[in-house]
Design a protein around this motif. Structure first.
Motif, PDB file in Angstrom:
ATOM      1  N   ARG A 168      39.231  40.847  37.185  1.00 55.73           N
ATOM      2  CA  ARG A 168      38.302  40.401  38.239  1.00 55.73           C
ATOM      3  C   ARG A 168      38.829  40.803  39.616  1.00 55.73           C
ATOM      4  O   ARG A 168      38.063  41.302  40.471  1.00 55.73           O
ATOM      5  CB  ARG A 168      38.123  38.894  38.160  1.00 55.73           C
ATOM      6  CG  ARG A 168      37.187  38.342  39.236  1.00 55.73           C
ATOM      7  CD  ARG A 168      37.036  36.830  39.134  1.00 55.73           C
ATOM      8  NE  ARG A 168      36.222  36.447  37.982  1.00 55.73           N
ATOM      9  CZ  ARG A 168      36.689  35.742  36.943  1.00 55.73           C
ATOM     10  NH1 ARG A 168      37.962  35.361  36.912  1.00 55.73           N
ATOM     11  NH2 ARG A 168      35.891  35.437  35.937  1.00 55.73           N
ATOM     12  N   ALA A 169      40.117  40.622  39.851  1.00 61.10           N
ATOM     13  CA  ALA A 169      40.694  40.954  41.158  1.00 61.10           C
ATOM     14  C   ALA A 169      40.608  42.454  41.436  1.00 61.10           C
ATOM     15  O   ALA A 169      40.248  42.872  42.546  1.00 61.10           O
ATOM     16  CB  ALA A 169      42.156  40.494  41.210  1.00 61.10           C
ATOM     17  N   LEU A 170      40.910  43.265  40.436  1.00 62.12           N
ATOM     18  CA  LEU A 170      40.867  44.710  40.638  1.00 62.12           C
ATOM     19  C   LEU A 170      39.432  45.191  40.840  1.00 62.12           C
ATOM     20  O   LEU A 170      39.170  46.073  41.671  1.00 62.12           O
ATOM     21  CB  LEU A 170      41.507  45.415  39.437  1.00 62.12           C
ATOM     22  CG  LEU A 170      41.689  46.937  39.533  1.00 62.12           C
ATOM     23  CD1 LEU A 170      42.391  47.331  40.820  1.00 62.12           C
ATOM     24  CD2 LEU A 170      42.459  47.458  38.320  1.00 62.12           C
ATOM     25  N   THR A 171      38.492  44.592  40.119  1.00 62.82           N
ATOM     26  CA  THR A 171      37.082  44.961  40.286  1.00 62.82           C
ATOM     27  C   THR A 171      36.588  44.618  41.689  1.00 62.82           C
ATOM     28  O   THR A 171      35.922  45.432  42.348  1.00 62.82           O
ATOM     29  CB  THR A 171      36.221  44.235  39.232  1.00 62.82           C
ATOM     30  OG1 THR A 171      36.611  44.678  37.921  1.00 62.82           O
ATOM     31  CG2 THR A 171      34.748  44.526  39.438  1.00 62.82           C
ATOM     32  N   ARG A 172      36.912  43.436  42.161  1.00 62.98           N
ATOM     33  CA  ARG A 172      36.477  43.047  43.503  1.00 62.98           C
ATOM     34  C   ARG A 172      37.159  43.900  44.578  1.00 62.98           C
ATOM     35  O   ARG A 172      36.544  44.215  45.606  1.00 62.98           O
ATOM     36  CB  ARG A 172      36.756  41.563  43.729  1.00 62.98           C
ATOM     37  CG  ARG A 172      35.849  40.659  42.908  1.00 62.98           C
ATOM     38  CD  ARG A 172      36.141  39.183  43.143  1.00 62.98           C
ATOM     39  NE  ARG A 172      35.242  38.340  42.352  1.00 62.98           N
ATOM     40  CZ  ARG A 172      35.331  37.018  42.285  1.00 62.98           C
ATOM     41  NH1 ARG A 172      36.282  36.388  42.972  1.00 62.98           N
ATOM     42  NH2 ARG A 172      34.495  36.309  41.545  1.00 62.98           N
ATOM     43  N   ALA A 173      38.414  44.264  44.345  1.00 62.69           N
ATOM     44  CA  ALA A 173      39.090  45.151  45.297  1.00 62.69           C
ATOM     45  C   ALA A 173      38.392  46.508  45.352  1.00 62.69           C
ATOM     46  O   ALA A 173      38.208  47.085  46.432  1.00 62.69           O
ATOM     47  CB  ALA A 173      40.555  45.317  44.904  1.00 62.69           C
ATOM     48  N   ALA A 174      37.994  47.021  44.177  1.00 65.51           N
ATOM     49  CA  ALA A 174      37.282  48.305  44.131  1.00 65.51           C
ATOM     50  C   ALA A 174      35.941  48.209  44.842  1.00 65.51           C
ATOM     51  O   ALA A 174      35.519  49.147  45.532  1.00 65.51           O
ATOM     52  CB  ALA A 174      37.085  48.744  42.684  1.00 65.51           C
ATOM     53  N   ALA A 175      35.257  47.074  44.685  1.00 67.66           N
ATOM     54  CA  ALA A 175      33.982  46.879  45.389  1.00 67.66           C
ATOM     55  C   ALA A 175      34.189  46.852  46.896  1.00 67.66           C
ATOM     56  O   ALA A 175      33.412  47.436  47.663  1.00 67.66           O
ATOM     57  CB  ALA A 175      33.327  45.583  44.918  1.00 67.66           C
ATOM     58  N   GLY A 176      35.247  46.190  47.333  1.00 68.14           N
ATOM     59  CA  GLY A 176      35.531  46.149  48.754  1.00 68.14           C
ATOM     60  C   GLY A 176      35.833  47.521  49.328  1.00 68.14           C
ATOM     61  O   GLY A 176      35.392  47.858  50.433  1.00 68.14           O
ATOM     62  N   VAL A 177      36.569  48.326  48.582  1.00 66.87           N
ATOM     63  CA  VAL A 177      36.868  49.691  49.017  1.00 66.87           C
ATOM     64  C   VAL A 177      35.580  50.498  49.140  1.00 66.87           C
ATOM     65  O   VAL A 177      35.374  51.229  50.120  1.00 66.87           O
ATOM     66  CB  VAL A 177      37.848  50.370  48.038  1.00 66.87           C
ATOM     67  CG1 VAL A 177      37.930  51.871  48.295  1.00 66.87           C
ATOM     68  CG2 VAL A 177      39.231  49.747  48.156  1.00 66.87           C
ATOM     69  N   ALA A 178      34.699  50.378  48.165  1.00 67.93           N
ATOM     70  CA  ALA A 178      33.423  51.105  48.207  1.00 67.93           C
ATOM     71  C   ALA A 178      32.572  50.660  49.394  1.00 67.93           C
ATOM     72  O   ALA A 178      31.912  51.476  50.048  1.00 67.93           O
ATOM     73  CB  ALA A 178      32.664  50.910  46.899  1.00 67.93           C
ATOM     74  N   ASP A 179      32.589  49.362  49.693  1.00 68.07           N
ATOM     75  CA  ASP A 179      31.799  48.863  50.823  1.00 68.07           C
ATOM     76  C   ASP A 179      32.317  49.378  52.157  1.00 68.07           C
ATOM     77  O   ASP A 179      31.541  49.583  53.095  1.00 68.07           O
ATOM     78  CB  ASP A 179      31.809  47.327  50.823  1.00 68.07           C
ATOM     79  CG  ASP A 179      30.907  46.732  49.761  1.00 68.07           C
ATOM     80  OD1 ASP A 179      29.903  47.373  49.411  1.00 68.07           O
ATOM     81  OD2 ASP A 179      31.208  45.624  49.275  1.00 68.07           O
ATOM     82  N   ARG A 180      33.631  49.575  52.252  1.00 70.25           N
ATOM     83  CA  ARG A 180      34.227  49.998  53.517  1.00 70.25           C
ATOM     84  C   ARG A 180      34.422  51.509  53.609  1.00 70.25           C
ATOM     85  O   ARG A 180      34.953  52.013  54.604  1.00 70.25           O
ATOM     86  CB  ARG A 180      35.589  49.323  53.708  1.00 70.25           C
ATOM     87  CG  ARG A 180      35.526  47.808  53.824  1.00 70.25           C
ATOM     88  CD  ARG A 180      36.883  47.243  54.187  1.00 70.25           C
ATOM     89  NE  ARG A 180      37.892  47.537  53.172  1.00 70.25           N
ATOM     90  CZ  ARG A 180      38.166  46.762  52.135  1.00 70.25           C
ATOM     91  NH1 ARG A 180      37.494  45.636  51.977  1.00 70.25           N
ATOM     92  NH2 ARG A 180      39.097  47.088  51.263  1.00 70.25           N
ATOM     93  N   GLU A 181      33.984  52.240  52.607  1.00 70.41           N
ATOM     94  CA  GLU A 181      34.284  53.677  52.522  1.00 70.41           C
ATOM     95  C   GLU A 181      33.725  54.453  53.710  1.00 70.41           C
ATOM     96  O   GLU A 181      32.604  54.231  54.162  1.00 70.41           O
ATOM     97  CB  GLU A 181      33.693  54.250  51.226  1.00 70.41           C
ATOM     98  CG  GLU A 181      33.957  55.735  51.047  1.00 70.41           C
ATOM     99  CD  GLU A 181      33.228  56.317  49.843  1.00 70.41           C
ATOM    100  OE1 GLU A 181      33.336  57.525  49.622  1.00 70.41           O
ATOM    101  OE2 GLU A 181      32.544  55.545  49.138  1.00 70.41           O
ATOM    102  N   THR A 182      34.523  55.381  54.183  1.00 75.13           N
ATOM    103  CA  THR A 182      34.076  56.363  55.156  1.00 75.13           C
ATOM    104  C   THR A 182      34.143  57.734  54.510  1.00 75.13           C
ATOM    105  O   THR A 182      34.645  57.888  53.392  1.00 75.13           O
ATOM    106  CB  THR A 182      34.957  56.352  56.412  1.00 75.13           C
ATOM    107  OG1 THR A 182      36.296  56.734  56.063  1.00 75.13           O
ATOM    108  CG2 THR A 182      34.985  54.970  57.053  1.00 75.13           C
ATOM    109  N   ALA A 183      33.654  58.745  55.205  1.00 78.59           N
ATOM    110  CA  ALA A 183      33.586  60.088  54.629  1.00 78.59           C
ATOM    111  C   ALA A 183      34.953  60.612  54.220  1.00 78.59           C
ATOM    112  O   ALA A 183      35.072  61.402  53.277  1.00 78.59           O
ATOM    113  CB  ALA A 183      32.943  61.047  55.622  1.00 78.59           C
ATOM    114  N   SER A 184      36.010  60.182  54.909  1.00 76.93           N
ATOM    115  CA  SER A 184      37.348  60.686  54.618  1.00 76.93           C
ATOM    116  C   SER A 184      38.070  59.885  53.548  1.00 76.93           C
ATOM    117  O   SER A 184      39.215  60.201  53.206  1.00 76.93           O
ATOM    118  CB  SER A 184      38.199  60.672  55.898  1.00 76.93           C
ATOM    119  OG  SER A 184      38.332  59.347  56.389  1.00 76.93           O
TER     120      SER A 184
END
Length: 396
Positions: free
Chosen positions: A290-306
């Motif tokens: 659950r923690a790793l999944t939510r961390a991945a979701a947070g990364v996707a939400d904050r993603e920039t082009a780089s």
């Protein structure tokens, strides 16, 4: 706020979904969904829309809610816990968000509000026979025609493809380019063959024989279009991980209840210390997933082009860990229950099937670890390993 701590709105979302499922999505409702030719009862899908759940992945400008991927994962986890059969991740998250990424104003107005209100469903035809869940393993072609393109090829295991109103089809275009095309259901030359996975979910195989399409959503160099498709797929992978975490949590709760009531030699078998240790190990693994999944979701939400490489690493890592944990969960649940855990009549059996399917759908642990290594080492995109017989024999 950390992704590991849900805010008040997210807690209310989870609570409302859990109450709805407990009140209105019992065994009979799920069986009706599984028995439906599309694996999706229209009335039930419309209820999801009335709650606003189908609008969450759609931008606000297109009559959606524009929710974050983390919010979507909160809902997906509850759907997994309740063993919901309707294709929320496949249709609303994967298909809906990809269409929102690439559609022009006319197509947005035609399709996105309908996805949000539940009147339309789209499916992304990402994979091909022998492609091992690799979106870049593509043999389908799009040849220029008088009006648009003619598509030829095959697509397999299309999630949410049974009963979809349109398909997003990726194909190779002359000039070392890739295009993404919208093909409406019923288009001449398109054959849709529904299949049922062994956990009850529906997919479809598509055969395209000179299928005309005047809706080229995007056409460009291989690497540019593949990056767009991978971003859509990564979001779906993370939402699928959240759903699988919910299934694991449900299986864990059933197993814990069983161990507390099943008696041998005059006492509950759950009082044995070795059993308790095994249950604690499972609980820790579920919390880590659950923690790793939510961390991945947070990364996707904050993603920039780089930062696309960061998003790809997190999604691959999450799927690899969740797939491994799902396999361990269903194996332990069956062993702790004994033979009853595998029966069709006992409720755990449905969770076991879903976990077995979920551990390989969208790519199993070994495939995702290979992808993680490739991204981390900066290697060029390469096809994943060939699928095992388990991965290519879903449909019955």
């Amino acid at each position: 706020m950390s992704e590991q701590t849900l805010d008040n709105d997210q807690n209310m979302l989870a609570d409302s979904a859990r109450k709805y499922i407990a009140r209105g999505y019992g065994a009979a409702v799920r069986e009706a969904s599984v028995a439906h030719p599309d694996g999706c009862v229209p009335g039930r899908w419309q209820e999801f829309a009335e709650f606003g759940w189908l609008a969450m992945p759609i931008p606000q400008a297109d009559d959606g809610l524009g929710s974050s991927l983390l919010d979507i994962c909160v809902l997906a986890e509850e759907f997994g816990r309740g063993l919901v059969n309707e294709p929320f991740v496949a249709s609303a998250v994967l298909g809906g968000m990809l269409l929102a990424d690439v559609a022009d104003a006319g197509l947005r107005a035609r399709w996105l509000p309908g996805i949000a209100d539940g009147s339309l469903r789209v499916a992304f035809a990402a994979w091909e026979p022998g492609g091992a869940f690799d979106v870049s393993a593509m043999a389908t072609t799009a040849q220029p025609a008088e009006q648009g393109f003619h598509l030829c090829g095959r697509k397999s295991l299309v999630p949410g493809g049974a009963g979809a109103d349109a398909y997003l089809v990726a194909a190779r275009v002359p000039g070392n380019r890739i295009g993404l095309f919208l093909v409406e259901a019923g288009t001449p030359g398109l054959t849709v063959t529904p299949h049922t996975l062994y956990d009850g979910q529906r997919v479809a195989h598509l055969t395209l024989d000179k299928v005309p399409s005047s809706f080229a959503l995007t056409i460009g160099p291989d690497d540019k279009v593949l990056a767009l498709l991978e971003r859509a797929m990564d979001r779906a992978i993370v939402a699928h991980c959240a759903e699988t975490v919910g299934v694991m949590a449900g299986a864990f709760e059933i197993t814990r209840e069983y161990l507390a009531t099943r008696k041998q030699f005059g006492r509950a078998i759950g009082t044995n210390q070795v059993i308790q240790h095994r249950m604690v190990d499972l609980l820790v693994e579920i919390e880590e997933a659950r923690a790793l999944t939510r961390a991945a979701a947070g990364v996707a939400d904050r993603e920039t082009a780089s930062e696309s490489a960061v998003r790809r690493r997190y999604s691959a890592a999450a799927k690899a860990f969740v797939a491994k944990t799902a396999k361990h969960m269903w194996e332990e649940a069956v062993q702790l229950h004994g033979a009853i855990g595998m029966t069709q009549e006992y409720r755990l059996g449905q969770f076991v099937k879903r976990l077995a399917a979920s551990s390989t759908l969208y790519g199993g642990a070994e495939q995702q670890l290979e992808r993680l290594a490739s991204v981390s080492l900066g290697s060029p995109r390469s096809h994943l390993t060939e699928p095992s017989s388990q991965e290519i024999s879903y449909a019955r």
